[in-house]
Design an enzyme around this catalytic site. Structure first.
Site, short mmCIF file in Angstrom:
data_model
loop_
_atom_site.label_atom_id
_atom_site.label_comp_id
_atom_site.label_asym_id
_atom_site.label_seq_id
_atom_site.Cartn_x
_atom_site.Cartn_y
_atom_site.Cartn_z
N TYR A 153 6.95 9.48 40.31
CA TYR A 153 8.36 9.49 39.91
C TYR A 153 8.56 10.22 38.58
O TYR A 153 9.61 10.80 38.33
CB TYR A 153 8.88 8.06 39.84
CG TYR A 153 10.37 7.94 40.08
CD1 TYR A 153 10.97 8.58 41.16
CD2 TYR A 153 11.16 7.19 39.24
CE1 TYR A 153 12.33 8.46 41.38
CE2 TYR A 153 12.53 7.06 39.46
CZ TYR A 153 13.10 7.70 40.53
OH TYR A 153 14.45 7.59 40.75
N LYS A 160 15.76 7.43 34.52
CA LYS A 160 16.28 6.11 34.89
C LYS A 160 16.21 5.14 33.71
O LYS A 160 17.09 4.28 33.54
CB LYS A 160 15.50 5.55 36.08
CG LYS A 160 15.75 6.29 37.39
CD LYS A 160 17.20 6.21 37.83
CE LYS A 160 17.37 6.80 39.21
NZ LYS A 160 18.78 6.80 39.66
#
Length: 255
Positions: A153, A160
């Site tokens: 990720y 995020k």
């Protein structure tokens, strides 16, 4: 119409397909009594076709969250359809392929990911403030738990984390207007966005190998959508700056 969102006016961003969390938020919100408006980016005619699948027609307003002109005119354009908003759903994220390689990702890759995926929560919310301030409301965004480093990720995880911090600062600054800001941390879904994540299968394996005590279905966006709708409602009147995990319980499991 009765329901936990009866009489509320909700703006939902990020409907890409009828399998997206945002689409199911819009559907459930309508079923719970809300008037729903959508935003779209790119192929608006495609998004309008998905909007037609909702229980009731919903207008689609063009919005590129990186276009300041779009943001500056958003409240006015929304005003053609509603006289106010009670809720805003932020379901927007994007990272170039370079953002999924932590050591090699360039600033251009990273800045794009942060702009679209994190800063846009602030810019979208402030663009909607003229309509939200009338009687307060709820801003709800979607995140992917940024408390840990996930496989593959990479810089999207950093984006995020920035999104989660942005939500807390919005909660601090907008509380005086009766506006709450919260996030739903959803587990992974086999969505269009997932296709852009290299190694998504390895990431999803965390959920499919027994780590989720409440279970997790990679093809079912409804649990996350219901979490968003709950936070849009008046059932959390003093909850703000919070992250509600809808991930089958994976976030609290040890190694």
């Amino acid at each position: 119409m009765s329901g936990i969102l009866a009489g509320k006016r909700i703006l939902v961003t990020g409907v890409v397909t009828d399998a997206s969390i945002a689409f199911h938020v819009a559907r459930i919100a309508q079923e719970e009594g809300a008037e729903v408006l959508l935003t779209g980016f790119g192929r608006l005619s495609l998004i309008e076709r998905f909007a037609a699948k909702l229980p009731k027609p919903a207008p689609v307003i063009e919005l590129d969250v990186t276009d300041q002109d779009h943001l500056d005119t958003l409240a006015e354009r929304l005003g053609a359809h509603t006289d106010g908003l009670d809720g805003v759903v932020h379901s927007i994220a994007f990272g170039p392929q370079g953002a999924f390689n932590f050591l090699d990702g360039t600033w251009d890759d990273v800045s794009t990911a942060v702009h679209v995926s994190a800063y846009s929560l602030k810019s979208l919310t402030t663009a909607c403030l003229p309509l939200l301030k009338q009687r307060g409301g709820s801003v709800v965004g979607l995140t992917f738990d940024a408390a840990v480093a996930w496989p593959h990720y990479d810089w999207m995880g950093v984006a995020k984390a920035a999104l989660e911090s942005t939500s807390r600062y919005l909660a601090r600054d907008l509380g005086e207007f009766g506006i709450r800001s919260n996030l739903v941390a959803a587990g992974p879904l086999r969505s269009m966005a997932a296709k852009s994540i290299p190694g998504f299968g390895e990431l999803a394996d965390v959920w499919t190998t027994g780590r989720a005590p409440a279970g997790w279905d990679l093809t079912d966006p409804e649990p996350a959508a219901r979490g968003v709708v709950a936070l849009l409602s008046d059932f959390f009147p003093r909850t703000t700056g919070e992250i509600v995990h809808v991930d089958g319980g994976v976030h609290m499991m040890g190694a």
